[in-house]
Scaffold this motif. Structure first.
Motif, mmCIF file in Angstrom:
data_model
loop_
_atom_site.group_PDB
_atom_site.id
_atom_site.type_symbol
_atom_site.label_atom_id
_atom_site.label_comp_id
_atom_site.label_asym_id
_atom_site.label_seq_id
_atom_site.Cartn_x
_atom_site.Cartn_y
_atom_site.Cartn_z
ATOM 1 N N THR A 39 -5.465 -4.525 6.460
ATOM 2 C CA THR A 39 -5.262 -3.880 5.164
ATOM 3 C C THR A 39 -6.161 -2.659 5.022
ATOM 4 N N ALA A 40 -7.404 -2.765 5.448
ATOM 5 C CA ALA A 40 -8.329 -1.633 5.379
ATOM 6 C C ALA A 40 -7.856 -0.480 6.271
ATOM 7 N N ALA A 41 -7.341 -0.803 7.452
ATOM 8 C CA ALA A 41 -6.832 0.243 8.338
ATOM 9 C C ALA A 41 -5.610 0.927 7.728
ATOM 10 N N ALA A 42 -4.742 0.165 7.094
ATOM 11 C CA ALA A 42 -3.569 0.763 6.445
ATOM 12 C C ALA A 42 -3.977 1.679 5.306
ATOM 13 N N ILE A 43 -4.967 1.272 4.532
ATOM 14 C CA ILE A 43 -5.458 2.114 3.436
ATOM 15 C C ILE A 43 -6.055 3.406 3.996
ATOM 16 N N ALA A 44 -6.844 3.282 5.051
ATOM 17 C CA ALA A 44 -7.464 4.471 5.651
ATOM 18 C C ALA A 44 -6.409 5.440 6.175
ATOM 19 N N VAL A 45 -5.391 4.936 6.829
ATOM 20 C CA VAL A 45 -4.333 5.793 7.373
ATOM 21 C C VAL A 45 -3.559 6.465 6.246
ATOM 22 N N VAL A 46 -3.259 5.717 5.194
ATOM 23 C CA VAL A 46 -2.519 6.278 4.063
ATOM 24 C C VAL A 46 -3.319 7.393 3.396
ATOM 25 N N ILE A 98 0.843 -1.204 0.000
ATOM 26 C CA ILE A 98 0.000 0.000 0.000
ATOM 27 C C ILE A 98 0.874 1.248 0.000
ATOM 28 N N TRP A 99 1.936 1.253 0.802
ATOM 29 C CA TRP A 99 2.839 2.406 0.823
ATOM 30 C C TRP A 99 3.479 2.625 -0.549
ATOM 31 N N ALA A 100 3.937 1.546 -1.161
ATOM 32 C CA ALA A 100 4.623 1.673 -2.446
ATOM 33 C C ALA A 100 3.684 2.118 -3.562
ATOM 34 N N SER A 101 2.422 1.781 -3.470
ATOM 35 C CA SER A 101 1.492 2.132 -4.540
ATOM 36 C C SER A 101 0.863 3.515 -4.363
ATOM 37 N N ASP A 102 1.104 4.162 -3.225
ATOM 38 C CA ASP A 102 0.544 5.486 -2.991
ATOM 39 C C ASP A 102 1.422 6.547 -3.642
ATOM 40 N N LYS A 103 0.800 7.467 -4.363
ATOM 41 C CA LYS A 103 1.582 8.503 -5.049
ATOM 42 C C LYS A 103 2.130 9.552 -4.087
ATOM 43 N N ARG A 104 1.586 9.639 -2.888
ATOM 44 C CA ARG A 104 2.069 10.610 -1.893
ATOM 45 C C ARG A 104 2.893 9.935 -0.800
ATOM 46 N N HIS A 105 3.560 8.819 -1.118
ATOM 47 C CA HIS A 105 4.265 8.086 -0.076
ATOM 48 C C HIS A 105 5.512 8.802 0.435
ATOM 49 N N ALA A 106 5.904 9.872 -0.200
ATOM 50 C CA ALA A 106 7.037 10.646 0.306
ATOM 51 C C ALA A 106 6.642 11.507 1.510
ATOM 52 N N LYS A 107 5.356 11.618 1.763
ATOM 53 C CA LYS A 107 4.866 12.448 2.869
ATOM 54 C C LYS A 107 4.914 11.744 4.213
ATOM 55 N N TYR A 108 5.096 10.445 4.231
ATOM 56 C CA TYR A 108 5.135 9.684 5.476
ATOM 57 C C TYR A 108 6.066 8.495 5.293
#
Length: 100
Positions: free
Chosen positions: A72-79, A18-28
């Motif tokens: 997985t749902a909690a990780a998506i929500a946090v991201v 989930i982190w790798a697929s998020d386009k804003r993963h540089a923010k966290y």
């Protein structure tokens, strides 16, 4: 105990994906979604096992699948929340700096 280990490892892997697929993963950090996923999954597994769902015929899958889905749902929500919030705050701070 082996099922807890497998559930936690699977949700940690999902958190990193989930982190790798998020386009804003540089923010966290990369550990944020993985840690949230692991914590939620472990807590859900403990609750389900304590409630006795781990040893009921026909429901032995519940402590395996449900914690992984919840983690997985909690990780998506946090991201989604942290990515949007930090991007907005960074934009506001940059705008304030540029207006000086």
């Amino acid at each position: 105990m082996l099922s807890l280990t497998i559930v936690v490892l699977a949700t940690v892997a999902a958190g990193f994906i989930i982190w790798a697929s998020d386009k804003r993963h540089a923010k966290y950090g990369a550990a944020l979604p993985a840690g949230i996923a692991a914590g939620v999954a472990a807590l859900a597994w403990i609750i389900l096992i304590a409630a006795g769902f781990g040893y009921l015929p026909g429901l032995t899958w519940l402590p395996w699948v449900l914690p992984m889905v919840l983690g997985t749902a909690a990780a998506i929500a946090v991201v989604v929340y942290v990515g949007r919030t930090r991007a907005r705050h960074d934009t506001e701070r940059l705008t304030a700096i540029l207006r000086r």
